[in-house]
Motif scaffolding. Structure first.
Motif, PDB file in Angstrom:
ATOM      1  N   GLU A 178       3.810  -3.179 -11.794  1.00 15.74           N
ATOM      2  CA  GLU A 178       3.827  -1.706 -11.815  1.00 15.74           C
ATOM      3  C   GLU A 178       2.306  -1.353 -11.841  1.00 15.74           C
ATOM      4  O   GLU A 178       1.596  -1.926 -12.123  1.00 15.74           O
ATOM      5  CB  GLU A 178       4.607  -1.001 -13.049  1.00 15.74           C
ATOM      6  N   LEU A 179       2.251   0.041 -11.480  1.00 13.68           N
ATOM      7  CA  LEU A 179       0.920   0.748 -11.350  1.00 13.68           C
ATOM      8  C   LEU A 179       0.933   1.579 -12.864  1.00 13.68           C
ATOM      9  O   LEU A 179       1.481   2.247 -12.564  1.00 13.68           O
ATOM     10  CB  LEU A 179       0.834   1.493 -10.110  1.00 13.68           C
ATOM     11  N   LEU A 202       5.901  -4.512  -1.619  1.00 10.28           N
ATOM     12  CA  LEU A 202       6.074  -3.752  -2.679  1.00 10.28           C
ATOM     13  C   LEU A 202       6.067  -2.135  -2.150  1.00 10.28           C
ATOM     14  O   LEU A 202       4.955  -1.756  -1.937  1.00 10.28           O
ATOM     15  CB  LEU A 202       5.443  -3.889  -3.759  1.00 10.28           C
ATOM     16  N   PHE A 253       5.988   1.678  -3.511  1.00 12.25           N
ATOM     17  CA  PHE A 253       5.795   2.626  -4.599  1.00 12.25           C
ATOM     18  C   PHE A 253       6.197   4.009  -4.096  1.00 12.25           C
ATOM     19  O   PHE A 253       5.747   4.518  -3.091  1.00 12.25           O
ATOM     20  CB  PHE A 253       4.610   2.544  -5.136  1.00 12.25           C
ATOM     21  N   TYR A 299       4.073   4.531  -0.817  1.00  8.11           N
ATOM     22  CA  TYR A 299       3.019   3.677  -0.605  1.00  8.11           C
ATOM     23  C   TYR A 299       3.515   2.564  -0.400  1.00  8.11           C
ATOM     24  O   TYR A 299       4.622   1.935  -0.777  1.00  8.11           O
ATOM     25  CB  TYR A 299       2.102   3.805  -1.936  1.00  8.11           C
ATOM     26  N   LEU A 359      -3.898   9.077  -2.602  1.00  8.69           N
ATOM     27  CA  LEU A 359      -4.685   8.198  -2.992  1.00  8.69           C
ATOM     28  C   LEU A 359      -5.145   7.308  -2.014  1.00  8.69           C
ATOM     29  O   LEU A 359      -4.530   6.513  -1.210  1.00  8.69           O
ATOM     30  CB  LEU A 359      -4.152   7.453  -4.154  1.00  8.69           C
ATOM     31  N   PHE A 390      -7.242  -1.206 -10.051  1.00  9.20           N
ATOM     32  CA  PHE A 390      -7.698  -0.443  -8.684  1.00  9.20           C
ATOM     33  C   PHE A 390      -8.344   0.892  -9.056  1.00  9.20           C
ATOM     34  O   PHE A 390      -8.194   1.693 -10.095  1.00  9.20           O
ATOM     35  CB  PHE A 390      -6.383   0.006  -8.127  1.00  9.20           C
ATOM     36  N   GLN A 413       2.413  -1.627  -0.485  1.00  6.24           N
ATOM     37  CA  GLN A 413       1.568  -2.853  -1.034  1.00  6.24           C
ATOM     38  C   GLN A 413       1.970  -4.160  -0.523  1.00  6.24           C
ATOM     39  O   GLN A 413       2.963  -4.713  -1.066  1.00  6.24           O
ATOM     40  CB  GLN A 413       1.376  -2.582  -2.323  1.00  6.24           C
ATOM     41  N   TYR A 442       5.274  10.903  -3.287  1.00  3.30           N
ATOM     42  CA  TYR A 442       4.111  10.086  -2.246  1.00  3.30           C
ATOM     43  C   TYR A 442       4.977   8.669  -1.942  1.00  3.30           C
ATOM     44  O   TYR A 442       5.512   8.341  -3.209  1.00  3.30           O
ATOM     45  CB  TYR A 442       2.904   9.741  -3.034  1.00  3.30           C
ATOM     46  N   GLN A 480      -2.672  -7.064  -1.294  1.00  3.12           N
ATOM     47  CA  GLN A 480      -3.501  -5.964  -0.829  1.00  3.12           C
ATOM     48  C   GLN A 480      -3.247  -4.693  -1.800  1.00  3.12           C
ATOM     49  O   GLN A 480      -2.742  -4.811  -2.733  1.00  3.12           O
ATOM     50  CB  GLN A 480      -2.816  -5.385   0.560  1.00  3.12           C
ATOM     51  N   ASP A 481      -4.031  -3.729  -1.322  1.00  2.00           N
ATOM     52  CA  ASP A 481      -4.194  -2.704  -2.159  1.00  2.00           C
ATOM     53  C   ASP A 481      -2.887  -1.748  -1.601  1.00  2.00           C
ATOM     54  O   ASP A 481      -2.544  -1.774  -0.295  1.00  2.00           O
ATOM     55  CB  ASP A 481      -5.432  -1.641  -1.942  1.00  2.00           C
ATOM     56  N   PRO A 482      -2.506  -0.734  -2.511  1.00  2.00           N
ATOM     57  CA  PRO A 482      -1.591   0.298  -1.845  1.00  2.00           C
ATOM     58  C   PRO A 482      -1.826   1.097  -0.596  1.00  2.00           C
ATOM     59  O   PRO A 482      -3.136   1.620  -0.834  1.00  2.00           O
ATOM     60  CB  PRO A 482      -1.348   1.023  -3.143  1.00  2.00           C
ATOM     61  N   GLN A 483      -1.126   1.267   0.395  1.00  2.00           N
ATOM     62  CA  GLN A 483      -1.413   2.129   1.549  1.00  2.00           C
ATOM     63  C   GLN A 483      -0.473   3.432   1.547  1.00  2.00           C
ATOM     64  O   GLN A 483       0.593   3.010   1.460  1.00  2.00           O
ATOM     65  CB  GLN A 483      -1.332   1.449   2.824  1.00  2.00           C
ATOM     66  N   PHE A 484      -1.172   4.588   1.544  1.00  3.44           N
ATOM     67  CA  PHE A 484      -0.299   5.857   1.760  1.00  3.44           C
ATOM     68  C   PHE A 484       0.349   5.848   3.015  1.00  3.44           C
ATOM     69  O   PHE A 484       0.034   5.627   4.050  1.00  3.44           O
ATOM     70  CB  PHE A 484      -1.417   6.953   1.599  1.00  3.44           C
ATOM     71  N   PHE A 496      -7.056   3.868  -2.043  1.00  5.03           N
ATOM     72  CA  PHE A 496      -7.354   2.929  -3.041  1.00  5.03           C
ATOM     73  C   PHE A 496      -8.556   1.801  -2.623  1.00  5.03           C
ATOM     74  O   PHE A 496      -8.814   1.583  -1.360  1.00  5.03           O
ATOM     75  CB  PHE A 496      -6.232   1.933  -3.490  1.00  5.03           C
ATOM     76  N   GLY A 497      -9.339   1.144  -3.514  1.00  2.00           N
ATOM     77  CA  GLY A 497     -10.180  -0.118  -3.485  1.00  2.00           C
ATOM     78  C   GLY A 497      -9.206  -1.213  -3.132  1.00  2.00           C
ATOM     79  O   GLY A 497      -8.036  -1.063  -3.570  1.00  2.00           O
ATOM     80  N   LYS A 498      -9.957  -2.196  -2.916  1.00  2.00           N
ATOM     81  CA  LYS A 498      -9.008  -3.572  -2.711  1.00  2.00           C
ATOM     82  C   LYS A 498      -8.569  -4.066  -4.221  1.00  2.00           C
ATOM     83  O   LYS A 498      -7.805  -5.048  -4.135  1.00  2.00           O
ATOM     84  CB  LYS A 498      -9.960  -4.640  -2.074  1.00  2.00           C
ATOM     85  N   GLN A 546      -1.163  10.980 -10.130  1.00  2.00           N
ATOM     86  CA  GLN A 546       0.203  10.490  -9.762  1.00  2.00           C
ATOM     87  C   GLN A 546       0.577   9.393 -10.670  1.00  2.00           C
ATOM     88  O   GLN A 546      -0.175   8.418 -11.039  1.00  2.00           O
ATOM     89  CB  GLN A 546       0.049   9.848  -8.293  1.00  2.00           C
ATOM     90  N   TYR A 547       1.891   9.695 -10.915  1.00  2.00           N
ATOM     91  CA  TYR A 547       2.559   8.635 -11.898  1.00  2.00           C
ATOM     92  C   TYR A 547       3.500   7.744 -10.699  1.00  2.00           C
ATOM     93  O   TYR A 547       4.314   8.383 -10.151  1.00  2.00           O
ATOM     94  CB  TYR A 547       3.635   9.360 -13.051  1.00  2.00           C
ATOM     95  N   PHE A 548       3.584   6.472 -10.921  1.00  2.00           N
ATOM     96  CA  PHE A 548       4.174   5.675 -10.181  1.00  2.00           C
ATOM     97  C   PHE A 548       5.412   5.042 -10.735  1.00  2.00           C
ATOM     98  O   PHE A 548       5.635   4.755 -11.912  1.00  2.00           O
ATOM     99  CB  PHE A 548       3.245   4.530  -9.762  1.00  2.00           C
ATOM    100  N   GLY A 549       6.533   4.899  -9.843  1.00  2.00           N
ATOM    101  CA  GLY A 549       7.479   4.289 -10.067  1.00  2.00           C
ATOM    102  C   GLY A 549       7.261   2.716 -10.371  1.00  2.00           C
ATOM    103  O   GLY A 549       6.119   2.199  -9.914  1.00  2.00           O
ATOM    104  N   PRO A 550       8.500   1.920 -10.602  1.00  2.00           N
ATOM    105  CA  PRO A 550       8.265   0.501 -10.787  1.00  2.00           C
ATOM    106  C   PRO A 550       8.155  -0.187  -9.521  1.00  2.00           C
ATOM    107  O   PRO A 550       7.928  -1.259  -9.549  1.00  2.00           O
ATOM    108  CB  PRO A 550       9.464   0.113 -11.478  1.00  2.00           C
ATOM    109  N   TYR A 592      -6.346   2.621 -11.969  1.00  2.00           N
ATOM    110  CA  TYR A 592      -4.978   2.373 -12.213  1.00  2.00           C
ATOM    111  C   TYR A 592      -5.000   0.731 -12.574  1.00  2.00           C
ATOM    112  O   TYR A 592      -5.874  -0.077 -11.859  1.00  2.00           O
ATOM    113  CB  TYR A 592      -4.153   2.486 -11.134  1.00  2.00           C
TER     114      TYR A 592
END
Lengths: 115, 114
Positions: free
Chosen positions: B44-45, A88, A90, A35, B102, B91, A37, A33, A41-45, B104-106, A104-108, B37
């Motif tokens: 990082e998340l 950012l 991801f 995303y 996913l 989050f 950010q 995936y 803000q929150d991450p957006q797909f 996400f919330g804010k 889901q495991y995220f990269g840095p 998260y």
């Protein structure tokens, strides 16, 4: 344990240039995936791939494209960069064969700055 | 449509206080998954927990606990005896039964002061 690898970690580009972000998922994970950010803000797909085929599409601009290669790594290509693309980015990987809800495991992340 | 609401934008507590982060979700899927998260200042998340819609059992992991209530569409997160290292943005996220991405919330920014 192996984690998701993203490169580069930081990238500075000028407006109208192109950028390529790379993602190497956790070994044996079949889904990737992307995303975005923005600041505060929150991450957006953006987009996802399952077994090297595009799976779902989110709010990805037409100027962006992505693909997943035979070795499962993925690349996000961004053209005609705009100031608003500074964010950012991801990459996350998961094992979908165990169910859509597998974690889901995220990269840095790759921090892209467009000047 | 799917939506996640984290009404608390920022919370500030003093070390050793307990703190609860609220999360309310909306979905029409009968099968869905909820996540928390953590995003520390480094960016990082970090995955904390996953819950599926059929499992309303609360969970405790050390100082962390989660309360999932389908009746109120809530999935709240409590940190007991908070520490400075808990300072981060948290989050809450949702994924539907047929889509893995996913939503996400804010986010809630938690500041724990010594």
């Amino acid at each position: 344990a192996a984690g998701v690898i993203q490169s580069p970690r930081h990238l500075i580009k000028e407006k109208r240039e192109t950028a390529t972000l790379k993602c190497y998922p956790i070994p044996r994970h079949d889904t990737v995936y992307w995303y975005q950010q923005g600041p505060g803000q929150d991450p957006q797909f953006l987009i996802s791939f399952y077994e090297k085929m595009q799976s779902d599409k989110g709010s990805i601009p037409d100027r962006f494209s992505a693909q997943q290669f035979s070795d499962y790594h993925s690349e996000l290509n961004m053209s005609s960069l705009e100031l608003g693309d500074s964010a950012l980015y991801f990459c996350a990987s998961s094992l979908r064969q165990q169910g859509f809800g597998y974690e889901q495991y995220f990269g840095p992340g790759t921090r892209l700055t467009v000047t | 449509a799917q939506k996640v609401t984290q009404a608390q934008t920022e919370i500030s507590v003093v070390e050793k206080e307990d703190v609860t982060l609220d999360c309310v979700y909306e979905t029409r899927d009968t099968t869905y998954y909820l996540f928390w998260y953590k995003q520390p200042p480094s960016g990082e998340l970090v995955f904390l927990i996953r819950r599926n819609s059929f499992d309303e059992q609360n969970e405790i992991s050390g100082r962390y606990s989660w309360n999932f209530q389908k009746s109120t569409s809530s999935f709240n997160f409590t940190i007991t005896a908070s520490q400075v290292v808990d300072s981060a943005v948290y989050f809450c996220a949702l994924s539907g039964g047929s889509q893995g991405n996913l939503i996400f919330g804010k986010g809630t920014k938690l500041s724990v002061k010594p």
